[in-house]
Motif scaffolding. Structure first.
Motif, short mmCIF file in Angstrom:
data_model
loop_
_atom_site.label_atom_id
_atom_site.label_comp_id
_atom_site.label_asym_id
_atom_site.label_seq_id
_atom_site.Cartn_x
_atom_site.Cartn_y
_atom_site.Cartn_z
N ARG A 27 6.80 8.08 -6.84
CA ARG A 27 5.47 8.29 -7.40
C ARG A 27 4.45 7.27 -6.90
NH1 ARG A 27 7.68 8.00 -13.33
NH2 ARG A 27 9.14 6.66 -12.17
N TRP A 28 4.91 6.10 -6.50
CA TRP A 28 4.01 5.07 -5.99
C TRP A 28 4.56 4.55 -4.67
CZ3 TRP A 28 5.68 5.08 -11.12
CH2 TRP A 28 4.69 5.38 -12.06
N GLY A 29 3.65 4.17 -3.79
CA GLY A 29 4.07 3.57 -2.54
C GLY A 29 4.32 2.08 -2.69
N PHE A 30 4.99 1.51 -1.72
CA PHE A 30 5.28 0.08 -1.79
C PHE A 30 4.00 -0.74 -1.88
CE2 PHE A 30 6.19 -4.05 0.22
CZ PHE A 30 7.19 -4.49 -0.64
N ALA A 31 2.93 -0.26 -1.25
CA ALA A 31 1.66 -0.98 -1.29
C ALA A 31 1.15 -1.15 -2.71
CB ALA A 31 0.62 -0.25 -0.44
N ASP A 32 1.44 -0.19 -3.58
CA ASP A 32 1.01 -0.30 -4.98
C ASP A 32 1.79 -1.39 -5.70
OD1 ASP A 32 -0.78 1.98 -4.83
OD2 ASP A 32 1.03 3.21 -4.74
N TYR A 33 3.09 -1.45 -5.46
CA TYR A 33 3.92 -2.49 -6.08
C TYR A 33 3.47 -3.87 -5.60
CZ TYR A 33 7.18 1.17 -7.57
OH TYR A 33 7.76 2.26 -8.17
N LEU A 34 3.20 -3.97 -4.30
CA LEU A 34 2.77 -5.25 -3.75
C LEU A 34 1.41 -5.67 -4.32
CD1 LEU A 34 3.89 -7.29 -1.69
CD2 LEU A 34 2.55 -6.14 0.07
N GLY A 35 0.52 -4.70 -4.49
CA GLY A 35 -0.79 -5.01 -5.04
C GLY A 35 -0.71 -5.51 -6.47
N LEU A 36 0.12 -4.86 -7.28
CA LEU A 36 0.24 -5.28 -8.67
C LEU A 36 0.82 -6.68 -8.77
CD1 LEU A 36 -0.06 -4.67 -11.64
CD2 LEU A 36 2.13 -3.44 -11.58
N ARG A 37 1.82 -6.97 -7.95
CA ARG A 37 2.39 -8.32 -8.00
C ARG A 37 1.38 -9.36 -7.53
NH1 ARG A 37 8.63 -9.42 -7.54
NH2 ARG A 37 8.33 -8.06 -9.33
N ALA A 38 0.57 -9.02 -6.55
CA ALA A 38 -0.44 -9.96 -6.06
C ALA A 38 -1.47 -10.30 -7.14
CB ALA A 38 -1.14 -9.38 -4.83
N ILE A 39 -1.71 -9.38 -8.04
CA ILE A 39 -2.64 -9.63 -9.14
C ILE A 39 -2.01 -10.50 -10.22
CG2 ILE A 39 -3.88 -8.52 -11.05
CD1 ILE A 39 -4.30 -6.11 -9.19
N LEU A 40 -0.75 -10.24 -10.53
CA LEU A 40 -0.12 -10.87 -11.69
C LEU A 40 0.38 -12.29 -11.44
CD1 LEU A 40 1.89 -7.84 -13.13
CD2 LEU A 40 -0.27 -8.80 -13.96
N LEU A 41 0.76 -12.60 -10.21
CA LEU A 41 1.36 -13.92 -9.97
C LEU A 41 0.38 -15.08 -10.19
CD1 LEU A 41 3.78 -13.31 -6.97
CD2 LEU A 41 4.32 -13.65 -9.39
N PRO A 42 -0.87 -15.00 -9.74
CA PRO A 42 -1.80 -16.10 -10.07
C PRO A 42 -1.99 -16.26 -11.58
CG PRO A 42 -2.67 -14.77 -8.27
CD PRO A 42 -1.49 -14.04 -8.80
N LEU A 43 -2.00 -15.14 -12.29
CA LEU A 43 -2.12 -15.22 -13.75
C LEU A 43 -0.92 -15.94 -14.35
CD1 LEU A 43 -3.46 -11.63 -14.55
CD2 LEU A 43 -4.76 -13.77 -14.40
N SER A 44 0.26 -15.71 -13.78
CA SER A 44 1.47 -16.35 -14.32
C SER A 44 1.41 -17.87 -14.14
CB SER A 44 2.72 -15.78 -13.64
OG SER A 44 2.80 -16.20 -12.29
N LEU A 45 0.86 -18.32 -13.03
CA LEU A 45 0.71 -19.76 -12.83
C LEU A 45 -0.28 -20.35 -13.82
CD1 LEU A 45 0.73 -20.50 -8.99
CD2 LEU A 45 2.37 -21.24 -10.72
N ALA A 46 -1.34 -19.62 -14.10
CA ALA A 46 -2.32 -20.09 -15.08
C ALA A 46 -1.69 -20.20 -16.47
CB ALA A 46 -3.52 -19.15 -15.12
N VAL A 47 -0.85 -19.23 -16.82
CA VAL A 47 -0.17 -19.28 -18.12
C VAL A 47 0.79 -20.47 -18.17
CG1 VAL A 47 1.50 -18.09 -19.59
CG2 VAL A 47 -0.38 -16.82 -18.55
N THR A 48 1.51 -20.71 -17.09
CA THR A 48 2.44 -21.85 -17.04
C THR A 48 1.69 -23.16 -17.26
OG1 THR A 48 3.88 -20.65 -15.50
CG2 THR A 48 4.15 -23.04 -15.62
N ALA A 49 0.56 -23.31 -16.58
CA ALA A 49 -0.24 -24.52 -16.77
C ALA A 49 -0.78 -24.60 -18.20
CB ALA A 49 -1.39 -24.55 -15.77
N GLY A 50 -1.14 -23.45 -18.75
CA GLY A 50 -1.64 -23.42 -20.12
C GLY A 50 -0.60 -23.87 -21.13
N VAL A 51 0.65 -23.50 -20.91
CA VAL A 51 1.73 -23.94 -21.80
C VAL A 51 1.82 -25.46 -21.80
CG1 VAL A 51 4.23 -23.95 -22.14
CG2 VAL A 51 3.05 -21.81 -21.61
N CYS A 52 1.68 -26.06 -20.62
CA CYS A 52 1.74 -27.52 -20.52
C CYS A 52 0.61 -28.17 -21.32
CB CYS A 52 1.65 -27.95 -19.06
SG CYS A 52 3.04 -27.41 -18.04
N LEU A 53 -0.58 -27.58 -21.23
CA LEU A 53 -1.72 -28.13 -21.97
C LEU A 53 -1.52 -28.00 -23.47
CD1 LEU A 53 -4.72 -26.83 -19.81
CD2 LEU A 53 -3.88 -29.19 -19.98
#
Length: 423
Positions: free
Chosen positions: A74-100
């Protein structure tokens, strides 16, 4: 012309090669930090993994296995890659937020964030592996994981020898990021996936189509939340132990957990190798599905049971010489951990089976129940029993998860067609 897919046995061989190499590197990393540092240094390292890993797992949304078992394409690999590219920077921000939010000293926060960066590099590799796994060509994945493990332990040891743990983790982050960009990306582009909606696009450019991404998020969110909850559940004892007994106790606990982590990598390798085959068997060969599952569960018992025997024989020497003599007092906890690994291995294999069946929403509810069990038992046992209570919490959790997943598999697994039924 597409290449012939590997058999389950060949896939398993390559997967085990890579995952065992990576597991050995992770195990050696604990020893190196303990030898060149202190229990507190090991506590910072293990706490960093315990914080960063569940956040990254949640951001992954379990996209790799979803791509692998998406037989409808139903989705091409480009869609999976795009979604991960969006979410990973957010995950780093959350990790830093936990430290704060936790208010940890800067040294602890730096270790946590750097381990988050390392996990992000691994997450990018993970989604790139999906193409090879879907095509059932596991050799490139096995080689990559082995190289990742070598880079991790080599750069970590080098950094600790010439600097401190922060410098060492920065080296690891740079090395693994370069490996992802220079090796994994190139290998993923070479894999042909005939049933991908965009098979001719080997540029690996992410696609950010809002409509397609919304659909993919809706599909992946239950499984992603389930995986994130599972990662959080397994780390609850570390969180409670660090909060009630300090970083030093968390460091000793990390040494005890090493046997579970090593076996866990093997169990994941078994599941990853078998998921594509189980997914196909569930459609047209129920008997073959159950036979393969029984074989996999038997292999889990044999491999993890071997770990119990090894710990019983050389556990004291392992803690005394691989780490330092002060760790040897935790031999009873190490034995319990090895037994826990057997139960966890069975539970995790049954979890992988539900993934092969695309029962993503069911896993969300099962893992939510497991999180409740982990928090409840952990808050009951760990404040008064310390490291012993932490490992006992994991044993209770493993048994609870095994029961949940066994019942779920029996309830939703494929049924054999009656004799004479239409194919």
């Amino acid at each position: 012309m597409s290449e012939t897919p590997d058999s389950v046995g060949r896939s398993l061989s390559w997967t085990l090669l890579g995952e065992l190499s990576f597991a050995a590197a992770q195990w050696l990393a604990l020893i190196v930090v303990a030898k060149l540092g202190s229990p507190e240094a090991l506590g910072r390292y293990s706490l960093g993994l315990a914080v960063a890993t569940p956040v990254i797992i949640l951001a992954n949304l379990h996209l790799r296995p979803i791509y692998v078992v998406d037989t409808r394409a139903r989705w091409g690999f480009a869609d999976y890659l795009g979604l991960r590219a969006i979410l990973l920077p957010l995950s780093l921000a959350v990790t830093a937020g936990v430290c704060l939010i936790r208010g940890w000293p800067w040294e602890v926060a730096a270790v946590v964030v750097l381990l988050g960066v390392i996990r992000v590099a691994g997450s990018v590799s993970d989604i790139l592996y999906a193409r090879a796994q879907r095509a059932q060509k596991m050799d490139t994945i096995g080689i990559s994981r082995a190289v990742q493990g070598g880079l991790w332990i080599g750069l970590l040891a080098l950094g600790l020898a010439v600097g401190d743990e922060i410098f060492a983790l920065a080296l690891v982050a740079v090395g693994l990021t370069l490996h992802t960009l220079l090796y994994d990306r190139r290998k993923a582009a070479q894999v042909e996936v005939p049933d991908d909606p965009t098979p001719g696009d080997r540029s690996l450019r992410p696609r950010f189509d809002p409509v397609r991404l919304r659909g993919l998020i809706w599909e992946a969110l239950p499984m992603g939340l389930a995986a994130g909850l599972l990662g959080l559940t397994g780390n609850v004892p570390t969180y409670v132990l660090e909060d009630t007994h300090g970083l030093e106790a968390a460091g000793f606990f990390a040494a005890v957990l090493s046997v579970i982590q090593a076996s866990g990598v093997v169990n994941v390798a078994l599941g990853n190798a078998a998921i594509p085959k189980l997914a196909r068997l569930s459609i047209d060969d129920a008997r073959g599905f159950w036979l393969l599952l029984v074989k996999l569960l038997g292999l889990v018992v044999v491999l993890n049971g071997l770990g119990v025997a090894i710990v019983a024989v050389i556990g004291d020497a392992y803690l005394r010489y691989a780490y330092t003599p002060e760790y040897a007092v935790y031999l009873p906890e190490l034995v319990i951990a090895s037994i826990t690994a057997v139960v966890l291995g069975l539970a995790n294999m049954l979890s992988q089976t539900l993934t092969a069946l695309s029962r993503f929403r069911l896993q969300l509810w099962l893992n939510l129940a497991a999180l409740g069990c982990s928090v409840g038992v952990g808050l009951w046992l760990i404040p008064t029993r310390g490291i012993t209570g932490a490992i006992e919490t994991l044993l209770v959790l493993a048994g609870f998860r095994l029961l949940l997943y066994l019942v779920a598999n029996l309830a939703v697994g494929p049924r054999a067609r009656p004799r004479g039924a239409q194919a």
